[in-house]
Design a protein around this motif. Structure first.
Motif, mmCIF file in Angstrom:
data_model
loop_
_atom_site.group_PDB
_atom_site.id
_atom_site.type_symbol
_atom_site.label_atom_id
_atom_site.label_comp_id
_atom_site.label_asym_id
_atom_site.label_seq_id
_atom_site.Cartn_x
_atom_site.Cartn_y
_atom_site.Cartn_z
ATOM 1 N N ASP A 222 -7.120 65.036 53.939
ATOM 2 C CA ASP A 222 -6.848 63.793 54.698
ATOM 3 C C ASP A 222 -7.965 62.759 54.574
ATOM 4 O OD1 ASP A 222 -8.475 65.617 56.114
ATOM 5 O OD2 ASP A 222 -7.870 64.828 58.060
ATOM 6 N N LEU B 8 -6.693 59.101 53.437
ATOM 7 C CA LEU B 8 -6.713 57.913 54.306
ATOM 8 C C LEU B 8 -7.715 56.861 53.818
ATOM 9 C CD1 LEU B 8 -6.149 59.348 57.900
ATOM 10 C CD2 LEU B 8 -4.476 58.576 56.216
ATOM 11 N N PHE C 253 -1.184 54.290 57.410
ATOM 12 C CA PHE C 253 -1.809 55.608 57.649
ATOM 13 C C PHE C 253 -0.729 56.634 58.012
ATOM 14 C CE2 PHE C 253 -6.100 53.610 59.145
ATOM 15 C CZ PHE C 253 -6.656 53.754 57.882
ATOM 16 N N TRP D 80 0.489 60.158 56.072
ATOM 17 C CA TRP D 80 0.614 61.486 56.703
ATOM 18 C C TRP D 80 2.035 62.032 56.519
ATOM 19 C CZ3 TRP D 80 4.138 62.067 60.738
ATOM 20 C CH2 TRP D 80 4.251 63.391 61.209
ATOM 21 N N TYR E 238 -4.597 67.410 58.256
ATOM 22 C CA TYR E 238 -4.874 66.405 59.300
ATOM 23 C C TYR E 238 -5.240 67.069 60.622
ATOM 24 C CZ TYR E 238 -3.115 62.647 56.322
ATOM 25 O OH TYR E 238 -2.965 61.733 55.317
ATOM 26 N N ARG F 131 -12.994 57.996 56.737
ATOM 27 C CA ARG F 131 -12.239 57.150 55.790
ATOM 28 C C ARG F 131 -12.785 55.735 55.688
ATOM 29 N NH1 ARG F 131 -7.944 57.027 60.583
ATOM 30 N NH2 ARG F 131 -8.474 54.980 61.457
ATOM 31 N N SER G 107 -10.620 49.097 61.584
ATOM 32 C CA SER G 107 -9.940 50.127 60.777
ATOM 33 C C SER G 107 -9.819 51.428 61.562
ATOM 34 C CB SER G 107 -10.698 50.378 59.468
ATOM 35 O OG SER G 107 -11.896 51.100 59.703
ATOM 36 N N THR H 153 -6.261 54.466 65.223
ATOM 37 C CA THR H 153 -6.031 55.895 65.494
ATOM 38 C C THR H 153 -7.002 56.444 66.546
ATOM 39 O OG1 THR H 153 -7.428 56.341 63.572
ATOM 40 C CG2 THR H 153 -5.037 56.559 63.257
#
Ligand code: F2R
Ligand code: MG
Ligand code: MG
Length: 313
Positions: free
Chosen positions: A52, A56, A88, A92, A100, A137, A158, A162
């Protein structure tokens, strides 16, 4: 800096990140890993598969490259949070087996199902995730921001799609500013670990992180081994428990990306991510030419990494 050096450093940053991720992944959570174990993996044959972290980082690099294409470079326009969150989540959805984190898996599921990212991420952790996903990332933003302020802003933007917890955002800023400084420095000149850490510290307003930076600065000046480093700084999936260790791994071996990656892996714990962050810093500092050639040519995403490095440089 001339264009050739800029491309070499952009490649070094992206390939260093992917190499650390690929070499670190098989050793996650293992103890007693030796340099020869890692060198054997580095000198093996067959494709080096990423997790991941690289997946990402590639999404973020592509997002930045597309938004910069043909437009005047203004920090405000570099990241569209709603679009980036969807990109993103789609990455996934396309490859959920890339390893992840548990929280982000749930929030990506909600985003794909139509929940706005601001609600999705608070539905999983009401205070936000403090995981290191925003930091792992983030390095491509260092190729775009013109100075520490811009890089800080891009790193936060960025990461926040999340990760809403302050510590995750501090982690992203720490890694991005360190990558920015690594790009600016001439690898032929001696690197002052103390001055480097001071500049990063100024961008991260937090007492907890200030204590971590004190330890990094102290351990960078002496012959610390990886076990001592992880005992002092942590090596887990939280941002404060991994980003400072990556910074130290780089500062111990600023001109040797392969050695910085090995240091990070031997420190144990979340090895793919700590090695990815250390690899990005050392690669950005010393450039693509300093990376082990046979291993980087085996990276699964080598073609995309070259493409985005050229775009973003
Ligand atoms: N997670 C892993 N590796 C294990 C993957 C297992 C996988 N199922 C497999 O074997 O294939 N690696 C990746 O996750 C880390 C980045 O995580 P990210 O993106 O920050 O995710 P998340 O889920 O937001 O946070 C990670 C974990 O941290 C704990 N956590 C975070 N915030 C929390 C909070 N507010 N309260 C309580 N716990 C919190 C949770 O345990 C999260 O699952 C990288 O290492 C990447 O390589
Ligand atoms: Mg990973
Ligand atoms: Mg990891």
């Amino acid at each position: 800096m001339d264009h050739t050096s800029r491309i070499d450093k952009a490649r070094g940053l992206l390939f260093g990140l992917a190499l650390g991720d690929c070499l670190g992944a098989p050793f996650e959570g293992k103890e007693g890993v030796t340099d020869s174990d890692i060198v054997a993996a580095q000198n093996g044959t067959g494709a080096l598969r990423h997790t991941d972290d690289t997946a990402l980082a590639l999404v973020l690099a592509r997002h930045l490259a597309h938004r910069l294409g043909g437009r005047p470079r203004k920090v405000d326009g570099c990241i569209d949070a709603d679009v980036l969150a969807r990109e993103f989540a789609e990455a996934w959805q396309a490859e959920p087996w890339r390893g992840y984190g548990g929280g982000v898996t749930k929030s990506f599921g909600l985003i794909v199902a139509g929940t706005h990212w601001r609600n999705a991420i608070r539905a999983v952790f009401p205070d936000g995730s403090f995981g290191n996903g925003g930091a792992m990332r983030v390095a491509p933003v260092a190729l775009v921001g013109a100075g520490v302020r811009e890089v800080t802003e891009l790193a936060r933007r960025s990461a926040e799609v999340t990760h809403a917890h302050d510590d995750a955002l501090h982690g992203a800023v720490c890694q991005a500013v360190a990558a920015h400084l690594a790009i600016q420095l001439d690898p032929a000149q001696p690197l002052s670990a103390g001055a480097f850490v001071e500049t990063v510290r100024d961008a991260v307003p937090s007492t907890l992180w200030a204590k971590k930076f004190d330890i990094v600065a102290e351990l960078a000046e002496r012959d610390t081994d990886p076990a001592e480093a992880s005992a002092a700084l942590g090596n887990d999936v939280s941002a404060p428990g991994s980003v400072p260790l990556a910074l130290l791994s780089f500062l111990r071996h600023p001109r040797r990306p392969d050695a910085a990656i090995r240091f990070a892996i031997r420190a144990g714990g979340d090895t793919d991510t700590v090695a990815a962050m250390a690899g990005a810093l050392a690669g950005a500092h010393s450039g693509y030419a300093a990376l082990p050639t046979p291993a980087v040519s085996r990276l699964e995403a080598a073609k995309q990494l070259h493409l985005y490095a050229e775009h973003l440089a």
